[in-house]
Design an enzyme around this catalytic site. Structure first.
Site, short mmCIF file in Angstrom:
data_model
loop_
_atom_site.label_atom_id
_atom_site.label_comp_id
_atom_site.label_asym_id
_atom_site.label_seq_id
_atom_site.Cartn_x
_atom_site.Cartn_y
_atom_site.Cartn_z
N GLY A 12 -6.99 6.37 6.80
CA GLY A 12 -6.05 7.44 6.48
C GLY A 12 -4.65 7.30 7.05
O GLY A 12 -3.91 8.28 7.11
N SER A 13 -4.24 6.07 7.40
CA SER A 13 -2.88 5.94 7.94
C SER A 13 -1.84 6.26 6.87
O SER A 13 -0.80 6.88 7.16
CB SER A 13 -2.65 4.55 8.53
N ASN A 14 -2.08 5.87 5.63
CA ASN A 14 -1.13 6.21 4.56
C ASN A 14 -1.09 7.71 4.30
O ASN A 14 -0.03 8.28 4.04
CB ASN A 14 -1.48 5.45 3.27
N MET A 87 -11.71 4.28 -2.20
CA MET A 87 -12.41 3.07 -2.61
C MET A 87 -13.45 3.35 -3.70
O MET A 87 -14.60 2.91 -3.61
CB MET A 87 -13.06 2.42 -1.39
N ARG A 88 -13.03 4.11 -4.70
CA ARG A 88 -13.90 4.36 -5.85
C ARG A 88 -13.09 4.26 -7.12
O ARG A 88 -11.90 4.61 -7.14
CB ARG A 88 -14.52 5.75 -5.78
N LEU A 89 -13.79 3.80 -8.18
CA LEU A 89 -13.14 3.71 -9.48
C LEU A 89 -13.30 5.06 -10.18
O LEU A 89 -14.42 5.57 -10.30
CB LEU A 89 -13.81 2.60 -10.29
N ASN A 104 -1.62 4.83 -7.29
CA ASN A 104 -2.41 4.10 -6.30
C ASN A 104 -1.52 3.11 -5.55
O ASN A 104 -0.51 2.64 -6.08
CB ASN A 104 -3.53 3.34 -7.00
N HIS A 106 -1.85 -0.60 -3.38
CA HIS A 106 -2.77 -1.72 -3.15
C HIS A 106 -2.08 -2.77 -2.29
O HIS A 106 -0.90 -3.08 -2.51
CB HIS A 106 -3.21 -2.31 -4.50
C1 GAR Z 1 -4.44 0.43 2.34
O1 GAR Z 1 -4.08 -0.85 2.76
C2 GAR Z 1 -4.45 0.51 0.82
O2 GAR Z 1 -3.49 -0.29 0.22
C3 GAR Z 1 -5.84 -0.01 0.51
O3 GAR Z 1 -6.65 0.61 1.48
C4 GAR Z 1 -5.91 0.73 2.69
C5 GAR Z 1 -6.10 2.11 3.23
O4 GAR Z 1 -5.54 2.21 4.53
N1 GAR Z 1 -6.24 0.32 -0.83
C6 GAR Z 1 -6.93 -0.51 -1.60
O5 GAR Z 1 -7.37 -1.59 -1.21
C7 GAR Z 1 -7.19 -0.02 -3.02
N2 GAR Z 1 -7.86 -0.99 -3.77
P1 GAR Z 1 -5.40 3.64 5.21
O6 GAR Z 1 -6.75 4.34 5.06
O7 GAR Z 1 -5.09 3.36 6.65
O8 GAR Z 1 -4.32 4.39 4.50
#
Ligand code: GAR
Length: 194
Positions: A12-14, A87-89, A104, A106
Site C-alpha cells: 500500500g505504499s502507492n 493483484m486480481r484481474l 492501473n 505497473h
Molecule cells: C507496485 O509496484 C505496482 O506497480 C505493482 O504492485 C506494487 C504495489 O506496491 N502492481 C502490479 O504489479 C500490477 N500488475 P504498493 O502496494 O507498495 O503500492
C-alpha cells in the site's frame, strides 16, 4: 472536487502516497477496497483515516466478489477507480461498469513484463532501460491504453533492491501527478455538462 476509490492487495505504499498527495488538492481518496484481510495497506488506511472494505474472493466467484465491490462503491460518488497493487484481474462486466474510469500502475515498461513480477522480470531481463507504466484498464492483464511511461537507464551494477527502490520512487512521484491531472480534466468535463 472529485473522489477516487483505490484498490490494493498488499503493502500500500502507492495508496498512502495518493492519499497524501490528494490532500493538497480539491480531490480526495474516499475509500480503499482490499481483497486480503492481512494486507498492510489496511493498517495504512486506518492510520490515514480512510474507510476500508475487505472484499474476500475466497469461496465465491469473481463476479460475486465484484458485485460486493460495486454495491460498496455505490455509497460514494467515484470519478475514478485507481488500482495500486491490486493483484486480481477484473472481469469484463466490471470494467464495463466503469467505462474509461479504471487506471492501473505497473512497475515495468509495458507491454514488457505484465503480471505480478514486473520488477523482477525487468531486472533479470538484462534490459538497459527500465521504468513504469500508467494505463487505462481494459479486459487484459496489464493491457489497456497507455497514459504515461517513465524510464531510466541502469548501469548494470545495481542490486534488485536498488532497482526496486528506484521504480517505487518513480511510481510515488508520477502516479499522484497523473491522477490529479485526470481528476482535474474529469471535473472540467463535468462542469461543461452541468
Ligand atoms: C507496485 O509496484 C505496482 O506497480 C505493482 O504492485 C506494487 C504495489 O506496491 N502492481 C502490479 O504489479 C500490477 N500488475 P504498493 O502496494 O507498495 O503500492
Amino acid at each position: 472536487m472529485a473522489e477516487i476509490a483505490v484498490f490494493a492487495s498488499g503493502n500500500g505504499s502507492n495508496f498512502q502516497r495518493l492519499v497524501e498527495a490528494l490532500r493538497d488538492t480539491r480531490h480526495s481518496v474516499s475509500s480503499l477496497i482490499c481483497d486480503r484481510k492481512d494486507a498492510y495497506v489496511l493498517e495504512r488506511a486506518r492510520l490515514l483515516g480512510i474507510p476500508s472494505y475487505i472484499v474476500s474472493y475466497e469461496g465465491k466467484s469473481r463476479e460475486e466478489a465484484e458485485r460486493e465491490i460495486i454495491s460498496t462503491l455505490k455509497e460514494y460518488d467515484i470519478s475514478l477507480i485507481v488500482l495500486a497493487g491490486f493483484m486480481r484481474l477484473l472481469s469484463p462486466q466490471f470494467v464495463d461498469t466503469y467505462p474509461d474510469r479504471i487506471i492501473n500502475i505497473h512497475p515495468s515498461l509495458l507491454p514488457k513484463y505484465p503480471g505480478t513480477k514486473g520488477i523482477e522480470e525487468s531486472y533479470y531481463s538484462g534490459d538497459r532501460e527500465l521504468g513504469i507504466t500508467i494505463h487505462r484498464v481494459d479486459y487484459g492483464l496489464d493491457t489497456g491504453p497507455i497514459l504515461f511511461q517513465k524510464s531510466f537507464k541502469r548501469t548494470g551494477g545495481e542490486s534488485l533492491k536498488e532497482i526496486e527502490e528506484r521504480i517505487h520512487a518513480l511510481e510515488h512521484k508520477y502516479y499522484p501527478e497523473v491522477i490529479i491531472e485526470l481528476l482535474d480534466s474529469i471535473e472540467t468535463e463535468n462542469s461543461k455538462n452541468y
